[in-house]
Design an enzyme around this catalytic site. Structure first.
Site, PDB file in Angstrom:
ATOM      1  N   ARG A 192       1.807  -7.354   4.900  1.00  0.00           N
ATOM      2  CA  ARG A 192       1.675  -7.247   3.439  1.00  0.00           C
ATOM      3  C   ARG A 192       1.971  -8.563   2.714  1.00  0.00           C
ATOM      4  O   ARG A 192       2.517  -8.551   1.616  1.00  0.00           O
ATOM      5  CB  ARG A 192       2.582  -6.143   2.887  1.00  0.00           C
ATOM      6  N   ARG A 199       1.148  -7.035  -3.803  1.00  0.00           N
ATOM      7  CA  ARG A 199       1.798  -6.950  -5.115  1.00  0.00           C
ATOM      8  C   ARG A 199       2.940  -7.904  -5.357  1.00  0.00           C
ATOM      9  O   ARG A 199       3.340  -8.102  -6.496  1.00  0.00           O
ATOM     10  CB  ARG A 199       2.267  -5.515  -5.354  1.00  0.00           C
ATOM     11  N   ARG A 222      -6.446  -8.433  -9.379  1.00  0.00           N
ATOM     12  CA  ARG A 222      -6.737  -7.006  -9.282  1.00  0.00           C
ATOM     13  C   ARG A 222      -6.862  -6.290 -10.629  1.00  0.00           C
ATOM     14  O   ARG A 222      -7.175  -5.097 -10.653  1.00  0.00           O
ATOM     15  CB  ARG A 222      -5.639  -6.325  -8.454  1.00  0.00           C
ATOM     16  N   ASP A 264      -7.683  -1.970   3.848  1.00  0.00           N
ATOM     17  CA  ASP A 264      -6.696  -0.906   4.008  1.00  0.00           C
ATOM     18  C   ASP A 264      -7.101  -0.041   5.197  1.00  0.00           C
ATOM     19  O   ASP A 264      -8.281   0.012   5.552  1.00  0.00           O
ATOM     20  CB  ASP A 264      -6.565  -0.041   2.751  1.00  0.00           C
ATOM     21  N   TYR A 287      -2.576  11.112   7.271  1.00  0.00           N
ATOM     22  CA  TYR A 287      -3.159  11.087   5.919  1.00  0.00           C
ATOM     23  C   TYR A 287      -4.246  12.147   5.774  1.00  0.00           C
ATOM     24  O   TYR A 287      -4.332  12.841   4.750  1.00  0.00           O
ATOM     25  CB  TYR A 287      -3.713   9.699   5.587  1.00  0.00           C
TER      26      TYR A 287
HETATM   27  O1  CP3 Z   1      -0.798  -6.931   4.971  1.00  0.00           O
HETATM   28  C1  CP3 Z   1      -1.600  -7.344   4.116  1.00  0.00           C
HETATM   29  O2  CP3 Z   1      -1.246  -8.129   3.220  1.00  0.00           O
HETATM   30  C2  CP3 Z   1      -3.057  -6.949   4.218  1.00  0.00           C
HETATM   31  C3  CP3 Z   1      -3.477  -5.831   3.491  1.00  0.00           C
HETATM   32  C4  CP3 Z   1      -3.077  -4.417   3.857  1.00  0.00           C
HETATM   33  C5  CP3 Z   1      -3.079  -3.397   2.880  1.00  0.00           C
HETATM   34  N1  CP3 Z   1      -2.848  -2.199   3.494  1.00  0.00           N
HETATM   35  C6  CP3 Z   1      -3.361  -3.607   1.448  1.00  0.00           C
HETATM   36  C7  CP3 Z   1      -2.816  -2.643   0.491  1.00  0.00           C
HETATM   37  C8  CP3 Z   1      -2.753  -3.820   5.079  1.00  0.00           C
HETATM   38  C9  CP3 Z   1      -2.568  -4.453   6.434  1.00  0.00           C
HETATM   39  C10 CP3 Z   1      -2.619  -2.417   4.833  1.00  0.00           C
HETATM   40  C11 CP3 Z   1      -2.361  -1.417   5.881  1.00  0.00           C
HETATM   41  C12 CP3 Z   1      -1.835  -0.108   5.503  1.00  0.00           C
HETATM   42  N2  CP3 Z   1      -2.246   0.726   4.496  1.00  0.00           N
HETATM   43  C13 CP3 Z   1      -0.853   0.576   6.237  1.00  0.00           C
HETATM   44  C14 CP3 Z   1      -0.191   0.042   7.478  1.00  0.00           C
HETATM   45  C15 CP3 Z   1       0.793  -1.020   7.128  1.00  0.00           C
HETATM   46  C16 CP3 Z   1       2.128  -0.533   6.672  1.00  0.00           C
HETATM   47  O3  CP3 Z   1       2.559  -0.989   5.603  1.00  0.00           O
HETATM   48  O4  CP3 Z   1       2.758   0.263   7.379  1.00  0.00           O
HETATM   49  C17 CP3 Z   1      -0.628   1.820   5.616  1.00  0.00           C
HETATM   50  C18 CP3 Z   1       0.360   2.872   6.050  1.00  0.00           C
HETATM   51  C19 CP3 Z   1      -1.518   1.913   4.523  1.00  0.00           C
HETATM   52  C20 CP3 Z   1      -1.685   3.034   3.567  1.00  0.00           C
HETATM   53  C21 CP3 Z   1      -1.359   2.561   2.198  1.00  0.00           C
HETATM   54  N3  CP3 Z   1      -2.245   1.891   1.388  1.00  0.00           N
HETATM   55  C22 CP3 Z   1      -0.103   2.581   1.545  1.00  0.00           C
HETATM   56  C23 CP3 Z   1       1.151   3.221   2.079  1.00  0.00           C
HETATM   57  C24 CP3 Z   1      -0.271   1.909   0.317  1.00  0.00           C
HETATM   58  C25 CP3 Z   1       0.791   1.577  -0.710  1.00  0.00           C
HETATM   59  C26 CP3 Z   1       0.885   2.588  -1.773  1.00  0.00           C
HETATM   60  C27 CP3 Z   1       1.686   2.008  -2.937  1.00  0.00           C
HETATM   61  O5  CP3 Z   1       1.063   1.654  -3.940  1.00  0.00           O
HETATM   62  O6  CP3 Z   1       2.920   1.917  -2.812  1.00  0.00           O
HETATM   63  C28 CP3 Z   1      -1.599   1.505   0.238  1.00  0.00           C
HETATM   64  C29 CP3 Z   1      -2.206   0.717  -0.854  1.00  0.00           C
HETATM   65  C30 CP3 Z   1      -2.314  -0.736  -0.559  1.00  0.00           C
HETATM   66  N4  CP3 Z   1      -2.859  -1.278   0.569  1.00  0.00           N
HETATM   67  C31 CP3 Z   1      -1.916  -1.787  -1.423  1.00  0.00           C
HETATM   68  C32 CP3 Z   1      -2.234  -2.984  -0.777  1.00  0.00           C
HETATM   69  C33 CP3 Z   1      -2.055  -4.392  -1.295  1.00  0.00           C
HETATM   70  C34 CP3 Z   1      -1.328  -1.610  -2.821  1.00  0.00           C
HETATM   71  C35 CP3 Z   1      -2.496  -1.435  -3.720  1.00  0.00           C
HETATM   72  C36 CP3 Z   1      -2.174  -1.911  -5.094  1.00  0.00           C
HETATM   73  O7  CP3 Z   1      -2.112  -3.122  -5.295  1.00  0.00           O
HETATM   74  O8  CP3 Z   1      -2.046  -1.041  -5.970  1.00  0.00           O
END
Ligand code: CP3
Length: 356
Positions: free
Chosen positions: A38, A42, A51, A87, A162
């Site tokens: 990550r 954010r 974004r 994602d 999910y």
């Molecule tokens: O690591 C990186 O910087 C690359 C981008 C990346 C995202 N999601 C972008 C994202 C990666 C590698 C993921 C993988 C992902 N997505 C996982 C596995 C990694 C982990 O953290 O365990 C999981 C479980 C998800 C599912 C998911 N998508 C979650 C739990 C969330 C966060 C929800 C929240 O808002 O708290 C997302 C959304 C997401 N994916 C965001 C980002 C940057 C946030 C979106 C936003 O900016 O609103």
């Protein structure tokens, strides 16, 4: 198409110059490589700006934005690898599942998958479903120069959770009800998800990604025996599908201390470790022939710098007992993290490890 004969020029020798790839392959490194799960997202003001007004899944489907957001942490920090901005649910959306990523919540699925008919409707992923992925990866390879790009996919348990729960879950109760109570249906679902993940990863590698990470983030809720019978065969299928490409395969989940050996057995070259298991202990659990990735507690970054430095030095020292070590956090960067702390941490890891 295996990467050595791919269109991206770099022969094996040139590729091995990356400290990140060397560590993944358990070869000597000029310094301990570091990147952050990550790292794009954010915690960066430039990410929040990019974004504005663009929903997450729309951003993932726009190659110009994917390139920009993937590059943001690479420009800001001297990280040794980039991670593709996407994602884990992008390939599910691409095969027609009605889902959204809700800010502050995560993936939400309109019609959860809970019976055989729903499982049978899950179709395989094809490259034509995600044309923007190969396009963005291809554009990134040019921008990144020598910095390797890590492609990724969601692991079978996490994707299943999910889909079955319909959104995030702390207890995964419906998911486990299917795993325990309907093992044949469960296996059919995970087999399909494994094929989808394998295809999604191949698309990224064929377009130029030089390593892959399988995030089975929530599999730590499963005990070792159930993991062995109900999850591992599907993860193994994914890693086996990537074998011919000869790119390092990283496997990570949160709270997987009791599963680390099995996650290596599934076919990972690098086992990701969260902050709960010290890396020297993880070495014993994973056994020989694997590199490790991890594992500073992401919350440490809210402590004063001298505390961060002491803890990072400890991670490096324990990491030296592994055959290869990629420095990372034990999970993703928390949204309120000060980016300057990450910049300082990257410099510290490089200086401290190069001095030896
Ligand atoms: O690591 C990186 O910087 C690359 C981008 C990346 C995202 N999601 C972008 C994202 C990666 C590698 C993921 C993988 C992902 N997505 C996982 C596995 C990694 C982990 O953290 O365990 C999981 C479980 C998800 C599912 C998911 N998508 C979650 C739990 C969330 C966060 C929800 C929240 O808002 O708290 C997302 C959304 C997401 N994916 C965001 C980002 C940057 C946030 C979106 C936003 O900016 O609103």
């Amino acid at each position: 198409m295996p990467q050595d004969s791919g269109p991206h020029g770099a022969g094996p020798e040139q590729r091995e110059e990356s400290a990140f790839l060397l560590a993944c392959r358990r070869r000597p490194v000029p310094h301990t490589p570091v990147w952050f799960m990550r790292q794009a997202g954010r915690s960066l003001p430039e990410y929040r700006e990019a974004r504005v007004g663009i929903p997450m899944l729309e951003a993932c489907a726009r190659p110009d934005l994917v390139v920009e957001i993937t590059m943001q942490p690479v420009r800001r920090y001297a990280v040794d690898a980039a991670i593709f901005f996407s994602d884990i649910v992008v390939p599910l959306k691409a095969i027609g599942i009605d889902l959204d990523i809700k800010p502050g919540v995560g993936p939400v699925i309109a019609d959860p998958i809970r019976d055989a008919a729903a499982v049978d409707r899950l179709r395989p992923l094809e490259a034509a479903d995600v044309p923007f992925v190969a396009e963005a990866v291809g554009a990134l390879i040019g921008e990144l120069g020598g910095t390797p790009l890590i492609g990724f996919a969601g692991g079978p348990f996490t994707l299943a959770s999910y889909l079955i729960e319909g959104g995030p879950s702390k207890t995964h109760d419906r998911t486990k009800a299917m795993m325990y109570g309907e093992p044949e249906l469960w296996a059919r679902l995970l087999d399909r998800l494994a094929d989808i993940a394998a295809t999604y990863l191949k698309i990224q590698v064929e377009a130029g990604a030089r390593a892959i990470q399988l995030f089975d983030s929530w599999v730590g809720g499963v005990g070792p025996e159930d993991y062995r019978t109900s999850v591992l065969p599907h993860s193994r299928k994914i890693f086996a599908a990537l074998e011919p490409y000869d790119v390092p395969r990283i496997h990570f989940g949160v709270g997987t201390g009791e599963l680390l050996g099995l996650m290596g057995e599934a076919g990972a070259d690098v086992v990701g470790v969260d902050w709960r298991v010290p890396l020297d202990e993880a070495v014993l659990r994973v056994g020989p022939g694997k590199a490790l990735q991890g594992n500073l507690d992401p919350a440490i970054l809210f402590a004063p710098w001298d505390v961060i430095e002491t803890r990072a030095r400890d991670v490096l020292a324990r990491g030296r007992t592994a055959e290869g070590h990629v420095f990372n956090l034990g999970h993703g960067v928390l949204p309120t993290t000060d980016p300057d702390m990450l910049a300082r941490l990257v410099d510290f890891v490089h200086e401290e490890s190069a001095a030896r």
